[in-house]
Design a protein around this motif. Structure first.
Motif, PDB file in Angstrom:
ATOM      1  N   GLU A  59       1.924  -4.449  -3.316  1.00 48.02           N
ATOM      2  CA  GLU A  59       1.254  -4.464  -4.618  1.00 48.02           C
ATOM      3  C   GLU A  59       1.060  -3.054  -5.170  1.00 48.02           C
ATOM      4  N   GLU A  60       0.743  -2.095  -4.305  1.00 45.19           N
ATOM      5  CA  GLU A  60       0.558  -0.703  -4.732  1.00 45.19           C
ATOM      6  C   GLU A  60       1.886   0.057  -4.790  1.00 45.19           C
ATOM      7  N   GLY A  61       2.900  -0.473  -4.116  1.00 48.58           N
ATOM      8  CA  GLY A  61       4.197   0.201  -4.083  1.00 48.58           C
ATOM      9  C   GLY A  61       4.200   1.407  -3.173  1.00 48.58           C
ATOM     10  N   THR A  62       3.557   1.281  -1.994  1.00 49.72           N
ATOM     11  CA  THR A  62       3.473   2.410  -1.074  1.00 49.72           C
ATOM     12  C   THR A  62       3.922   2.014   0.324  1.00 49.72           C
ATOM     13  N   CYS A  63       4.430   2.996   1.028  1.00 53.16           N
ATOM     14  CA  CYS A  63       4.772   2.875   2.444  1.00 53.16           C
ATOM     15  C   CYS A  63       4.236   4.142   3.101  1.00 53.16           C
ATOM     16  N   SER A  64       3.665   4.002   4.283  1.00 55.31           N
ATOM     17  CA  SER A  64       3.042   5.178   4.902  1.00 55.31           C
ATOM     18  C   SER A  64       4.062   6.220   5.356  1.00 55.31           C
ATOM     19  N   CYS A  65       5.355   5.895   5.372  1.00 61.30           N
ATOM     20  CA  CYS A  65       6.360   6.918   5.676  1.00 61.30           C
ATOM     21  C   CYS A  65       6.597   7.831   4.468  1.00 61.30           C
ATOM     22  N   GLY A  66       6.260   7.356   3.243  1.00 57.83           N
ATOM     23  CA  GLY A  66       6.345   8.169   2.036  1.00 57.83           C
ATOM     24  C   GLY A  66       7.699   8.163   1.350  1.00 57.83           C
ATOM     25  N   SER A  67       8.709   7.609   1.974  1.00 55.84           N
ATOM     26  CA  SER A  67      10.056   7.634   1.406  1.00 55.84           C
ATOM     27  C   SER A  67      10.171   6.780   0.147  1.00 55.84           C
ATOM     28  N   TRP A  68       9.508   5.631   0.129  1.00 55.60           N
ATOM     29  CA  TRP A  68       9.581   4.738  -1.033  1.00 55.60           C
ATOM     30  C   TRP A  68       8.983   5.397  -2.267  1.00 55.60           C
ATOM     31  N   GLN A  69       7.836   6.072  -2.108  1.00 55.68           N
ATOM     32  CA  GLN A  69       7.202   6.739  -3.238  1.00 55.68           C
ATOM     33  C   GLN A  69       8.031   7.943  -3.684  1.00 55.68           C
ATOM     34  N   ASN A  71      11.464   8.592  -3.291  1.00 52.01           N
ATOM     35  CA  ASN A  71      12.787   8.308  -3.842  1.00 52.01           C
ATOM     36  C   ASN A  71      12.790   7.224  -4.906  1.00 52.01           C
ATOM     37  N   GLY A  72      11.843   6.311  -4.864  1.00 45.69           N
ATOM     38  CA  GLY A  72      11.853   5.187  -5.788  1.00 45.69           C
ATOM     39  C   GLY A  72      12.744   4.058  -5.310  1.00 45.69           C
ATOM     40  N   PHE A  73      13.435   4.270  -4.198  1.00 47.14           N
ATOM     41  CA  PHE A  73      14.285   3.243  -3.600  1.00 47.14           C
ATOM     42  C   PHE A  73      13.639   2.823  -2.290  1.00 47.14           C
ATOM     43  N   VAL A  74      13.694   1.536  -1.979  1.00 48.35           N
ATOM     44  CA  VAL A  74      12.991   1.028  -0.803  1.00 48.35           C
ATOM     45  C   VAL A  74      13.504   1.683   0.476  1.00 48.35           C
ATOM     46  N   CYS A  75      12.566   2.009   1.360  1.00 50.72           N
ATOM     47  CA  CYS A  75      12.930   2.549   2.665  1.00 50.72           C
ATOM     48  C   CYS A  75      13.238   1.379   3.595  1.00 50.72           C
ATOM     49  N   ALA A  76      13.595   1.672   4.833  1.00 49.20           N
ATOM     50  CA  ALA A  76      13.943   0.624   5.792  1.00 49.20           C
ATOM     51  C   ALA A  76      12.745  -0.275   6.098  1.00 49.20           C
ATOM     52  N   HIS A  77      11.538   0.291   6.068  1.00 48.54           N
ATOM     53  CA  HIS A  77      10.337  -0.499   6.357  1.00 48.54           C
ATOM     54  C   HIS A  77      10.087  -1.544   5.266  1.00 48.54           C
ATOM     55  N   VAL A  78      10.174  -1.125   4.011  1.00 44.12           N
ATOM     56  CA  VAL A  78       9.954  -2.035   2.884  1.00 44.12           C
ATOM     57  C   VAL A  78      11.077  -3.068   2.828  1.00 44.12           C
ATOM     58  N   ALA A  79      12.302  -2.646   3.073  1.00 41.64           N
ATOM     59  CA  ALA A  79      13.430  -3.575   3.063  1.00 41.64           C
ATOM     60  C   ALA A  79      13.266  -4.634   4.144  1.00 41.64           C
ATOM     61  N   THR A  80      12.739  -4.246   5.297  1.00 37.78           N
ATOM     62  CA  THR A  80      12.498  -5.198   6.379  1.00 37.78           C
ATOM     63  C   THR A  80      11.421  -6.197   5.994  1.00 37.78           C
ATOM     64  N   VAL A  81      10.329  -5.703   5.392  1.00 29.05           N
ATOM     65  CA  VAL A  81       9.255  -6.601   4.956  1.00 29.05           C
ATOM     66  C   VAL A  81       9.778  -7.584   3.923  1.00 29.05           C
ATOM     67  N   LEU A  82      10.523  -7.104   2.945  1.00 22.04           N
ATOM     68  CA  LEU A  82      11.046  -7.983   1.891  1.00 22.04           C
ATOM     69  C   LEU A  82      12.060  -8.976   2.440  1.00 22.04           C
ATOM     70  N   ALA A  83      12.899  -8.532   3.386  1.00 13.90           N
ATOM     71  CA  ALA A  83      13.900  -9.430   3.958  1.00 13.90           C
ATOM     72  C   ALA A  83      13.246 -10.528   4.781  1.00 13.90           C
ATOM     73  N   LYS A  84      12.164 -10.208   5.484  1.00 13.51           N
ATOM     74  CA  LYS A  84      11.520 -11.208   6.344  1.00 13.51           C
ATOM     75  C   LYS A  84      10.504 -12.071   5.611  1.00 13.51           C
ATOM     76  N   THR A  85      10.008 -11.625   4.456  1.00 13.46           N
ATOM     77  CA  THR A  85       9.057 -12.440   3.710  1.00 13.46           C
ATOM     78  C   THR A  85       9.714 -13.150   2.529  1.00 13.46           C
ATOM     79  N   CYS A  86      10.486 -12.436   1.722  1.00 14.90           N
ATOM     80  CA  CYS A  86      11.138 -13.030   0.538  1.00 14.90           C
ATOM     81  C   CYS A  86      12.466 -13.670   0.912  1.00 14.90           C
ATOM     82  N   GLY A  87      13.284 -12.917   1.620  1.00 13.57           N
ATOM     83  CA  GLY A  87      14.567 -13.426   2.055  1.00 13.57           C
ATOM     84  C   GLY A  87      15.700 -13.231   1.067  1.00 13.57           C
ATOM     85  N   GLU A  88      15.427 -13.150  -0.216  1.00 11.81           N
ATOM     86  CA  GLU A  88      16.477 -13.022  -1.220  1.00 11.81           C
ATOM     87  C   GLU A  88      16.655 -11.562  -1.612  1.00 11.81           C
TER      88      GLU A  88
END
Length: 183
Positions: A59-69, A71-88
């Protein structure tokens, strides 16, 4: 003159929301986090059990690794969360900065470049012939550096090694191992 229409025509055939280069990076990051465990903390907040563990707030658009904020492109952590929760993968594009979307790419190359006519170019053959000399560059003293300094956010290509003490695939060796001895 050649590059602009070529990129315009190439981008017209793309069907996903993000370009093929960034789509490949997204798939690579999803694959990188396939073995990580994801735990939901609260609404939109997840903990990714990686090395080290990080907190992702969708919701805030943050990851504690700081890469997402950064670059503006999802890091591996955010991509993993989205892949395992959303799936699409289509819904993942909503969490990526609009700069990386195909629409922004197409807007970049939609303008036309008009050719410069020969009569618009001034004639430099007449008049005073002036010689342009190269700049005086002085090489710095000492041996030149061979290792390139990586920019922030650039992914490291170092492979994890197996520690001979704890027998895990990680980024340390026997001497720097902090795990308790199994003896």
């Amino acid at each position: 003159m050649v590059q602009m229409p070529k990129r315009r025509e190439d981008s017209a055939t793309w069907i996903s929301k993000i370009g093929p280069v960034m789509d490949a990076k997204l798939k690579k990051r999803i694959e990188k986090g396939r073995a990580w465990r994801v735990q939901k903390s609260s609404t939109g907040v997840y903990e990714v059990k990686s090395m080290p563990s990080v907190v992702v707030d969708l919701e805030e658009g943050t990851c504690s690794c700081g890469s997402w904020q950064y670059n503006g492109f999802v890091c591996a952590h955010v991509a993993t969360v989205l892949a395992k929760t959303c799936g699409e993968e289509e819904s993942m594009a909503d969490y990526i900065d609009p700069f990386y979307h195909v629409v922004a790419y197409q807007q970049t190359y939609e303008d036309k470049i008009h050719s410069a006519l020969a009569m618009d170019i001034p004639d430099f053959t007449q008049g005073i012939a002036r010689e342009i000399k190269p700049p005086r560059n002085r090489r710095p003293p000492g041996r030149p550096c061979l290792k390139r300094i990586r920019s922030r956010g650039e992914e490291c290509t170092a492979r994890p090694r197996k520690c001979s003490r704890c027998h895990q695939l990680c980024n340390h060796n026997r001497r720097t191992c902090t795990e308790a001895s199994k003896d």
